[in-house]
Design a protein around this motif. Structure first.
Motif, short mmCIF file in Angstrom:
data_model
loop_
_atom_site.label_atom_id
_atom_site.label_comp_id
_atom_site.label_asym_id
_atom_site.label_seq_id
_atom_site.Cartn_x
_atom_site.Cartn_y
_atom_site.Cartn_z
N LEU A 1 0.89 -1.32 -0.02
CA LEU A 1 0.16 -0.03 -0.15
C LEU A 1 1.06 1.22 0.01
CD1 LEU A 1 -2.86 -1.40 2.58
CD2 LEU A 1 -2.92 -0.76 0.03
N ALA A 2 0.36 2.59 -0.67
CA ALA A 2 1.26 3.20 -0.80
C ALA A 2 1.23 3.67 1.23
CB ALA A 2 0.64 4.24 -1.35
N VAL A 3 -0.02 4.55 1.00
CA VAL A 3 -0.25 4.80 2.11
C VAL A 3 -1.14 3.84 2.76
CG1 VAL A 3 -1.30 7.16 4.30
CG2 VAL A 3 -0.44 6.73 1.33
N ARG A 4 -1.27 3.36 4.55
CA ARG A 4 -1.44 2.37 5.11
C ARG A 4 -1.59 3.06 6.78
NH1 ARG A 4 -0.82 -1.84 8.80
NH2 ARG A 4 -2.49 -3.23 8.57
N VAL A 5 -3.09 4.15 7.00
CA VAL A 5 -3.03 4.36 8.60
C VAL A 5 -4.60 3.48 9.01
CG1 VAL A 5 -4.85 6.63 9.24
CG2 VAL A 5 -3.57 6.73 7.48
N ARG A 6 -3.92 3.33 9.76
CA ARG A 6 -4.73 2.10 11.34
C ARG A 6 -5.31 3.29 12.40
NH1 ARG A 6 -5.86 0.45 7.98
NH2 ARG A 6 -5.67 -1.31 6.61
N LEU B 1 -11.24 12.63 15.07
CA LEU B 1 -11.24 11.25 14.42
C LEU B 1 -11.23 9.93 15.97
CD1 LEU B 1 -8.44 11.67 12.71
CD2 LEU B 1 -10.85 12.08 11.46
N ARG B 2 -12.37 8.47 15.43
CA ARG B 2 -12.08 7.56 15.93
C ARG B 2 -11.59 6.21 15.56
NH1 ARG B 2 -18.29 9.33 18.24
NH2 ARG B 2 -18.61 11.30 18.26
N GLY B 3 -10.60 6.57 15.54
CA GLY B 3 -9.53 5.40 15.31
C GLY B 3 -10.28 5.39 13.87
N VAL B 4 -9.47 6.00 13.49
CA VAL B 4 -9.59 5.97 11.52
C VAL B 4 -8.91 4.84 10.93
CG1 VAL B 4 -9.76 7.09 9.55
CG2 VAL B 4 -11.72 7.84 10.89
N GLU C 1 -3.54 8.79 18.44
CA GLU C 1 -3.14 7.85 18.85
C GLU C 1 -3.64 6.93 17.06
OE1 GLU C 1 -5.55 4.84 20.12
OE2 GLU C 1 -5.73 6.96 22.08
N GLY C 2 -2.86 5.87 17.02
CA GLY C 2 -3.00 5.45 15.91
C GLY C 2 -1.17 5.12 14.76
N THR C 3 -1.48 4.46 13.75
CA THR C 3 -0.57 4.56 13.16
C THR C 3 -0.60 5.47 11.47
OG1 THR C 3 -0.76 2.33 12.16
CG2 THR C 3 0.69 2.94 14.54
N VAL C 4 0.77 5.73 10.85
CA VAL C 4 0.66 5.97 9.66
C VAL C 4 1.79 4.98 8.76
CG1 VAL C 4 0.48 8.10 7.88
CG2 VAL C 4 -0.53 8.36 10.56
N GLU C 5 1.58 4.66 8.30
CA GLU C 5 2.87 4.10 6.85
C GLU C 5 2.62 4.24 5.47
OE1 GLU C 5 2.48 -0.33 7.29
OE2 GLU C 5 2.13 0.04 9.62
N ILE C 6 4.01 5.07 5.34
CA ILE C 6 4.17 5.33 3.67
C ILE C 6 5.20 4.08 3.40
CG2 ILE C 6 4.64 7.31 2.36
CD1 ILE C 6 2.61 8.15 4.73
N ASN C 7 4.27 3.81 2.29
CA ASN C 7 5.33 2.71 1.82
C ASN C 7 5.70 1.25 2.11
OD1 ASN C 7 4.10 3.40 -1.21
ND2 ASN C 7 5.91 5.10 -1.19
N GLY C 8 5.14 0.86 3.46
CA GLY C 8 5.05 0.41 4.30
C GLY C 8 6.84 0.77 5.70
N VAL C 9 6.60 1.82 5.91
CA VAL C 9 7.35 2.77 6.62
C VAL C 9 6.59 3.26 7.57
CG1 VAL C 9 9.33 3.55 6.81
CG2 VAL C 9 9.49 2.82 5.03
N PRO C 10 7.03 2.91 8.67
CA PRO C 10 5.92 3.66 9.57
C PRO C 10 6.21 4.97 9.87
CG PRO C 10 6.89 2.16 10.61
CD PRO C 10 7.38 2.23 9.07
N HIS C 11 5.18 5.94 10.11
CA HIS C 11 5.78 7.76 9.95
C HIS C 11 5.10 8.38 11.00
CE1 HIS C 11 8.57 8.10 6.91
NE2 HIS C 11 7.85 7.60 5.35
#
Lengths: 333, 265, 342
Positions: free
Chosen positions: B7-12, B24-27, B62-72
């Motif tokens: 994925l290009a962007v993965r938000v969890r 935002l409540r856990g988007v 809270e939560g994570t953002v990954e760009i091309n598989g790398v957490p940021h």
């Protein structure tokens, strides 16, 4: 830097050429149109030109400085006092004898520039850190600075400036041809022209005045940049102060009172927008020359002196009107 | 489910609270490489907060953002830019008195080679040439590269702003209501520009829009937010505007195809 | 408090547009208040010697050497008489603020007031009011149109000084040649009077009056104007200036044009700068009024009146001419303005 300026630059330059042409025709031969008169005009315009370079940057970036006249006076007082105090004792000065002349002049010039830049920093911090609108901030500092200079000197012209400073520098000429004031004004103008039109700093100056938020988002350190502009303008006041003390061998509290408005007028006549984002040093050069040319021409023509003010006022109105028309044309799209 | 590295962007599970309001409540959000992904939702659904999180303007609780598989973890806009994310805001953030090239390079001007460059001299020639190439690549209709951006049409201004984002973005381009203020013809050219970013540059685009017809014409997939949560992600070909409106207003949390909202694809 | 704001310096006589900030003004106001507010309220008993009596001077500028010299003269005389002396200047040059200042000073019941009237007509009524409270007023430097509004006046005759300038120029040039004027923008009574006297005086001479220019206070502008006049009249023989800054600016312009030996400058006032120019031969003569004498005369007149009710005679003091020849003559150098010390 933006290209559409060219038209208005040309217009204002044509106006200057027309004014010179008219004066050349109607005045006796060898009076207005002569090398020595050109020198007088440039000498008169040189101080205004130096201050106007700073105001050009500030207006383009969306700032303003109404305190430049006061800062110039304060710096001149510093230059004159330091030079007088270091050159020799009062008794030696009374005999026009100055044992420490070189040191005195060097230290005085450095002090003048530093003090000018220091007041500029105060302006910058007030406008940027405390977010006081620059119109009010610099109006206030202008009053404070002039007041402090008046208190310090008791309103008296500062005495005991070493005479050689005037005879060799104030009245002196580069290669015996060009007065030092003109040389320094030319150098300052050239530096400011290059910085504005060729460097990243110049581009950012335009961007800040055009859209401060956009410049900030693009990573320009807009606060530091603005403070630097005020500091630079203050330093220019210091340069003018040095030239002033050199020419008149005194620091006069009542001189320079109209400098801020004259400089703003010159800059706006030269095509810089009061609304920020637009302007060029080349236009400012023309704008700063126009009052001096009108003064010289009207005096030589024996026209009532007040007409000079009328003429400068009319030119200013036309310049601002053109600016507004441009802005409106842009907003329409 | 796809591997996150694809994925290009993965938000969890991103949460953001402003005082008593939980924007935002856990988007969750998944953007595939090279897709035009529309972000939809009613006012207050959390779209703009999510965009700000991705642009680095807002730090999530809270939560994570990954760009091309790398957490940021972005603490400022510069971080997001460094990760290759560029945003075209609704106000475009252009300097109207400067020409297009100066706008494209604002804050990132190329230096002249050698000493002059170190003194802060800008290579205007290179700037103009690169800007011209780039704008041509996006097939933008800007003719006069010396004209002030402020004197251009709304579509042209939009094109400059989009071109700037495309020029510097390497992971994701985000666009906030790019067609909101435009007429029919100009809207058409901006949509074309968005497609070109995908096709010419291979970049994914996150498109925030209220205009469903536009979304249907240009987007590959969409995600609908409601009250700070994802309620739907679907291919455009699998949904109708009625489905989307239902999802936005809360009438239904299931897509017509029966796809679960919480599970992309 | 409004009183603080009212101590800004400014000048009716000398054309100096200045904005003194609240900061400096308050500092000064504090000094002034301390200076004049320390004594106990005046007793109405009066009579007898001048010792311990309180007199207040109202001027239009705190910094101008001319006024400082006036104050110094008054202060010295007041000390001799044993007066409790203080002085003040209004913030803005308008009748309203001078009226207010006068009223607030009168409210503290001084034994006498010496003042420079900002307007010859408008100040009559407020001054009469104060006189009616039994506080005598002597005007100094600038009088009012109604003699009954004050006890007496001590002025210096600006027109006579202007005529003296014309005579001096005539003498310097041997009765012939082109002359010009550079001075302060018209509209200020003191500088206007000097110009008027100069214009009248010139008619009695054989000099050719070719140019009359005005500027505000800026030295660069003044120098620019004089440069152009010099350009227009290559055979110009003399320039008269009616206050300090044009004298300095004209001297610079003439020097820069390399015509110091051909153009005689008759200047006005005697600030240290101007005296230095005179010493160096860059100015040929200075017309000097006698502010110090005005100050001491006003105080001694007031003293005589407070002592035994002697009504003083109004006087108008003449001016002196300083040249390189008489520069060291104490009768002349006594009139050089003091460098500001308070």
């Amino acid at each position: 830097m933006p290209r559409p300026q060219r038209l208005s630059d040309a217009t204002i330059l044509l106006l200057l050429i027309a004014i010179v042409a008219v004066f050349s025709i109607v005045t006796p031969a060898g009076t207005f149109l002569s090398l020595s008169n050109a020198e007088s005009i440039l000498l008169t315009a040189s101080q205004l030109l130096i201050l106007s370079c700073g105001i050009t940057f500030l207006l383009i970036a969306g700032g303003l400085d109404l305190s430049i006249g006061s800062i110039t006076i304060f710096s001149a007082v510093v230059v004159a006092k330091v030079m007088g105090a270091l050159a020799g004792t009062a008794a030696q000065a009374a005999d026009f004898h100055y044992p420490n002349l070189g040191v005195a002049i060097t230290v005085a010039i450095v002090c003048g520039l530093l003090v000018g830049a220091g007041w500029g920093a105060v302006n910058g911090l007030l406008a940027v850190k405390l977010r006081i609108p620059p119109f009010i901030a610099t109006l206030a500092t202008g009053g404070i600075v002039l007041g402090l200079a008046s208190v310090w000197t008791n309103g008296q012209n500062v005495q005991n400036v070493p005479l050689p400073f005037q005879s060799s520098f104030g009245l002196g000429k580069l290669f015996e041809v060009i007065p030092w004031s003109i040389v320094i004004a030319a150098v300052v103008t050239a530096v400011f022209w290059v910085v504005l039109s060729k460097t990243r700093f110049g581009l950012h100056t335009y961007a800040m005045g055009a859209n401060l938020e956009a410049a900030r988002r693009a990573g320009v350190n807009v606060r530091r940049h603005m403070v630097l502009l005020y500091v630079g303008t203050g330093a220019l006041c210091g340069i003018v102060a040095v030239l002033d003390v050199a020419r008149f061998s005194t620091a006069s509290i009542t001189s320079h009172s109209g400098d801020a408005l004259s400089a703003i007028a010159a800059v706006v006549i030269g095509g810089t927008s009061l609304f920020g984002g637009r302007g060029r040093i080349s236009g400012t050069v023309v704008g700063a020359l126009i009052p001096a040319v009108l003064q010289s021409g009207f005096v030589i023509m024996d026209v009532q002196p007040f007409w000079q003010n009328v003429a400068v006022g009319v030119v200013l109105l036309v310049a601002v009107y053109v600016d507004q028309v441009k802005i409106r044309a842009q907003e329409r799209t | 489910m796809k591997d996150s590295a694809d994925l290009a962007v993965r938000v969890r599970g991103v949460r953001k609270r402003y005082g008593h309001v939980e924007a935002l409540r856990g988007v969750d959000l998944d953007i595939a490489p090279g897709e035009i992904h529309a972000l939809l939702g009613d006012n207050g659904a959390g779209k703009s907060t999510l965009v700000k999180v991705l642009a680095g303007a807002v730090t999530p609780d809270e939560g994570t953002v990954e760009i091309n598989g790398v957490p940021h973890r972005f603490t400022g806009p510069r971080d997001a830019q460094a990760a290759g994310i560029e945003t075209v805001y609704q106000d475009l953030a252009l300097a109207p008195t400067l020409p297009p090239d100066a706008n494209l390079f604002l804050g990132r001007e190329p230096a002249r080679p050698g000493l002059l460059g170190r003194l802060g001299f800008v290579d205007r020639k290179a700037m103009r040439a690169e800007a011209a190439t780039h704008l041509r690549q996006l097939n933008s209709k800007i003719q006069d590269l010396g004209a002030e951006v402020g004197s251009m049409s709304g579509g042209q201004k939009q094109a400059v702003a989009v071109a700037r984002a495309a020029m510097w973005g390497s992971a994701l381009i985000m666009m906030d209501e790019p067609t909101a203020a435009l007429g029919v013809a100009q809207t058409e050219s901006v949509l074309e520009l968005i497609r070109r970013i995908r096709d010419e540059k291979g970049l994914p685009v996150l498109l925030i829009s209220h205009n469903l017809p536009d979304v249907f014409r240009v987007a590959d997939r969409c995600t609908v937010l409601r009250l700070g949560r994802r309620v739907l992600t679907a291919r455009m070909s699998d949904v109708t505007s009625t489905d989307l409106i239902r999802a936005m207003t809360g009438a239904d949390t299931l897509s017509p195809t029966g796809e679960r909202a919480a599970e992309p694809r | 408090m409004s009183f603080l704001a009212r101590t800004h310096p400014s000048s009716r006589r000398n054309p100096m547009k200045r904005t003194i900030p609240a900061l400096a003004a308050s500092a000064l106001a504090v000094c002034l208040l301390a200076g004049c507010g320390g004594t106990s309220s005046a007793d109405d008993a009066g009579g007898g010697s001048a010792a311990g009596k309180k007199i207040v001077m109202l001027l239009n500028d705190q910094f101008d050497p001319y006024y400082l010299t006036l104050v110094a003269g008054a202060e010295a005389e007041a000390k001799k008489q044993g007066f409790d002396f203080s002085w003040q200047a209004p913030s803005t040059l308008d009748v309203a603020s001078q009226t207010q200042l006068l009223q607030s000073v009168a409210a503290r019941k001084p034994d006498g007031i010496i003042m420079s009237a900002l307007d010859a007509k408008a100040m009559i009524a407020p001054m009469k009011q104060v006189m009616a409270q039994g506080i005598p007023i002597i005007t100094v430097d600038a009088d009012v149109a109604d003699p009954s509004a004050r006890l007496a006046t001590v002025t210096s005759d600006g027109e006579a000084a202007g005529r003296l300038a014309a005579q001096t120029m005539d003498k310097l040039l041997g009765g012939k040649g082109k002359v010009a004027f550079e001075g302060y923008t018209p509209g200020t009574s003191s500088t206007d009077a000097r110009l008027k006297g100069w214009q009248e005086g010139l008619k009695q001479t054989g000099l050719e009056y070719v140019a009359e220019r005005y500027d505000a206070t800026d030295l660069t502008t003044i120098a620019g104007t004089v440069s152009a006049v010099l350009k227009r009249y290559p055979d110009l023989a003399g320039i008269f200036t009616n206050w300090t800054n044009p004298t300095l600016g004209a001297a610079q312009a003439v020097q820069a044009a390399g015509r110091s030996d051909k153009v005689k400058i008759v200047g006005f006032d005697a600030s240290p700068d101007e005296v230095s120019l005179l010493k160096r031969g860059l100015v040929a003569a200075l017309i000097i009024q006698k502010p110090g004498d005005m100050g001491s005369r006003a105080v001694s007149d007031l003293a005589a009146y407070l002592k035994d009710g002697t009504k003083p005679q109004s006087v108008s003091l003449d001016a002196v001419v300083a040249t390189q020849e008489n520069i060291n003559d104490p009768a002349v150098s006594a009139y050089f303005y003091k460098a500001g010390k308070k």
